[in-house]
Scaffold this motif. Structure first.
Motif, short mmCIF file in Angstrom:
data_model
loop_
_atom_site.label_atom_id
_atom_site.label_comp_id
_atom_site.label_asym_id
_atom_site.label_seq_id
_atom_site.Cartn_x
_atom_site.Cartn_y
_atom_site.Cartn_z
N ASP A 338 0.83 -1.22 0.00
CA ASP A 338 0.00 0.00 0.00
C ASP A 338 0.86 1.26 0.00
N LEU A 339 1.94 1.24 0.79
CA LEU A 339 2.81 2.42 0.88
C LEU A 339 3.54 2.64 -0.45
N LEU A 340 3.95 1.54 -1.10
CA LEU A 340 4.62 1.65 -2.40
C LEU A 340 3.64 2.21 -3.44
N GLU A 341 2.43 1.69 -3.45
CA GLU A 341 1.41 2.18 -4.40
C GLU A 341 1.17 3.67 -4.19
N ASN A 342 1.08 4.07 -2.93
CA ASN A 342 0.84 5.48 -2.61
C ASN A 342 1.94 6.37 -3.18
N GLY A 343 3.19 5.90 -3.07
CA GLY A 343 4.31 6.70 -3.58
C GLY A 343 4.38 6.71 -5.10
N LEU A 344 4.14 5.55 -5.73
CA LEU A 344 4.28 5.44 -7.18
C LEU A 344 3.19 6.21 -7.92
N LEU A 345 1.98 6.23 -7.36
CA LEU A 345 0.87 6.90 -8.05
C LEU A 345 1.06 8.41 -8.15
N ARG A 346 1.96 8.96 -7.35
CA ARG A 346 2.24 10.40 -7.40
C ARG A 346 3.20 10.75 -8.55
N ILE A 347 3.83 9.71 -9.15
CA ILE A 347 4.93 9.94 -10.10
C ILE A 347 4.47 9.69 -11.53
N GLU A 348 4.95 10.52 -12.47
CA GLU A 348 4.63 10.36 -13.89
C GLU A 348 5.35 9.13 -14.44
N ASP A 349 4.74 8.46 -15.43
CA ASP A 349 5.40 7.34 -16.10
C ASP A 349 6.72 7.78 -16.73
N ASN A 350 7.70 6.87 -16.71
CA ASN A 350 9.02 7.06 -17.35
C ASN A 350 9.83 8.23 -16.77
N SER A 351 9.46 8.69 -15.56
CA SER A 351 10.13 9.90 -15.03
C SER A 351 11.05 9.62 -13.84
N LEU A 352 11.06 8.39 -13.35
CA LEU A 352 11.90 8.07 -12.17
C LEU A 352 13.31 7.77 -12.66
N PHE A 353 14.25 8.65 -12.33
CA PHE A 353 15.61 8.56 -12.88
C PHE A 353 16.30 7.25 -12.50
N HIS A 354 17.08 6.72 -13.45
CA HIS A 354 17.80 5.45 -13.22
C HIS A 354 18.79 5.55 -12.05
N GLN A 355 19.26 6.77 -11.76
CA GLN A 355 20.22 6.94 -10.65
C GLN A 355 19.63 6.47 -9.31
N TYR A 356 18.30 6.49 -9.19
CA TYR A 356 17.69 6.03 -7.93
C TYR A 356 18.02 4.55 -7.67
N LEU A 357 18.27 3.79 -8.73
CA LEU A 357 18.56 2.35 -8.54
C LEU A 357 19.93 2.14 -7.90
#
Length: 579
Positions: A338-357
């Protein structure tokens, strides 16, 4: 007889100074008082306690009677007309006795019971306990800490209600105790707020309340389920408890944004480092619980600064999601989803930078989702895990997707998950060929990824049945590449790697299929009258064997189609080149 004995002891002690009371007097007083209670002479005992002449005796010796009185209140029939006398005796003892002795006596009583009696004794003694602590002049913080720790230890033994019906029934009294515990703690929180001098004692009291809040966030709130956020939410005792605990944190100078934004940093902007290092595992659970309460349940979320970006919020929640997904209890790891879903739904598709990995949790969380998808016995949660992994993939930029695919192909060890990843690789290649060119899913980068897809882990010896999902997905991807990418264009790099693909994948697959089919056909012939598979009737064994053969036939038909397409394409290209 018991009353006369008690009166005799009291009469003798009345003429003594406080310091002259002997150990023998304490013993005789306790014994006679206990007998009065056992024999039902509670009204006469009350008269003795109320007598002004006995004030000093009761102050020193009376605490010994608290236990017998409390046990009578717990065991006696609720309709007993003498119950009011027991309550009056208890109130007087709390008022008159030495608070230090009383405190220890009350805490011992709270520690005694088990099962449903835990909540009964806590609800009975919280008010007396609060009164006793407020009478103490010295070491108040220590006493509050000792009381809260004892109460929490007992409450943590009670099962946390799971469903709406269980919450409303509250069979073990946990919900009632949580509400009562808030009322018990409030005066001590107010003491911290009212003390403007920030004395050492006040800092200690703050510390004890902080510890209690963190413990409560872990138990019961980490496993607690909450009613839907509707009109019923106001009647949810566990939500009320959570709201008040978060309110306590703010009141004592530790609002949750200050806590959760700094948890895990090397340099903290809040104190109590000793506490954090000492109980780091518990604190991680508490922080994850706090993040869930704020972001998913929306408790006190208005305290959050509005300027924070969705990717920043996801970044600091990822550590909490990781903690939740590592747990095996459904009530806890479902909160991670649920917490992951809450965070991901705030973010645009294809916009999470690869550096986060490069941040550990951004790779361990998807691996945690794989565990949920493959190991969880509850179908709805397995499906939710799959949906969250797909949502996560959607949010990553192309290089991030590429990196995650490589990671999961190397670590998942599950044919179905690998098939899911291969399907996602196919989708990304399709987007790159049809819409937006993307170097990560064409040319050399793609070939490097295909090396992890178009091969058999143990060559021809690979268990084709166990790996059937992965093999079918790989063949479908290869068929797609052959159809969509012409040899002369070679956008994907497939045609220059064809020989390697044939040697590492297609030829061993042919050999493996022939071996597997021959083996299972022999098993079918030999299975008549034998029980090769334990605990399975012969007709079911035959069904399983035929199902395996059907799978091999399916793989073989797709393999034949892929090879046919390759032959058509290469022949067509060579004819074009000759022409």
């Amino acid at each position: 007889m018991a009353v006369e004995e008690l009166q005799s002891v009291v009469k003798r002690c009345q003429i003594l100074e406080e310091q002259d009371f002997k150990e023998e007097d304490f013993g005789l007083f306790q014994l006679a008082g206990q007998r009065c209670i056992d024999e039902g002479h509670i009204d006469q005992l009350l008269e003795i306690i109320q007598n002004e002449k006995n004030k000093v005796i009761i102050k020193n010796m009376g605490w010994n009677l608290v236990g017998p009185v409390v046990r009578c209140l717990l065991w006696n029939d609720k309709e007993d007309d003498k119950r009011k006398y027991y309550f009056l005796v208890l109130d007087l003892l709390v008022k008159l006795c030495n608070p230090k002795e009383l405190l220890l006596g009350l805490l011992e009583l709270i520690e005694e019971p088990s099962g449903k009696q835990i909540s009964q004794i806590i609800l009975l003694l919280l008010q007396p306990l609060q009164t006793v602590i407020q009478k103490l002049r010295n070491n108040k913080a220590y006493s509050v800490g000792l009381a809260l720790s004892t109460l929490w230890s007992q409450l943590s033994l009670l099962p946390v209600p799971y469903s709406k019906e269980q919450i409303q029934a509250d069979n073990y009294g946990l919900c009632q105790c949580c509400k009562a515990l808030i009322q018990f703690t409030k005066p001590f929180v107010e003491d911290v707020i009212d003390n403007k001098e920030n004395s050492l004692e006040n800092e200690k009291l703050k510390d004890e309340i902080l510890k209690f809040c963190f413990k409560s966030l872990k138990c019961p709130l980490l496993t607690a389920q909450f009613l839907e956020q509707s009109e019923e939410a106001g009647d949810d005792p566990l939500r009320y408890f959570a709201s008040e605990i978060i309110g306590f944190l703010s009141a004592i100078g530790h609002p949750f944004p200050k806590i959760i934004f700094n948890h895990g940093r090397k340099k903290k902007t809040w104190d109590y480092l000793e506490f954090e290092e000492e109980e780091d595992k518990q604190l991680s659970d508490s922080m994850a619980s706090l993040a869930y309460l704020v972001f998913v349940q929306g408790i006190s979320i208005d305290q959050l600064p509005m300027v924070l970006s969705p990717s920043y919020l996801l970044q600091f929640n990822m550590g909490h999601i990781e903690v939740l997904l590592q747990r095996t209890e459904e009530s806890i790891f479902s909160k991670g989803l649920d917490l992951l879903e809450n965070g991901l739904l705030r973010i645009e598709d294809n916009s999470l930078f690869h550096q986060y990995l490069e941040i550990k949790s951004f790779l361990t969380v998807p691996q945690g989702l794989v565990k949920v998808m493959t190991l969880c016995p509850i179908e709805t949660l397995r499906k939710k895990g799959l949906a969250m992994l797909q949502l996560y993939i959607n949010k990553l930029d192309p290089q991030g997707k590429y990196t995650l695919f490589r990671c999961l192909l190397n670590t998942s060890n599950h044919s179905g998950v690998e098939a899911f990843i291969i399907q996602n690789i196919k989708n990304q290649i399709d987007i790159s060929l049809k819409r937006t060119y993307n170097k990560w899913f064409t040319g050399p980068q793609l070939i490097s990824l295909l090396d992890l897809v178009l091969f058999l882990p143990e060559g021809a010896e690979t268990d084709l049945l166990q790996n059937s999902d992965r093999i079918m997905a790989s063949l479908n991807l290869l068929r797609y590449l052959v159809i969509k990418d012409n040899e002369n264009d070679n956008q994907t790099g497939l045609w220059t790697e064809l020989e390697k693909i044939e040697n590492n994948f297609l030829k061993p697959l042919h050999t493996g299929l022939n071996m597997s089919k021959a083996h299972y056909e022999a098993e079918i012939k030999n299975s008549q009258g034998r029980e090769d598979i334990p605990n399975m009737p012969p007709e079911m064994q035959l069904k399983v064997l035929h199902s395996a053969l059907f799978t091999f036939d399916l793989i073989e038909s797709v393999l034949a189609r892929v090879e046919e397409l390759i032959e058509i394409k290469t022949k067509s290209t060579s004819e074009e080149n000759m022409g």
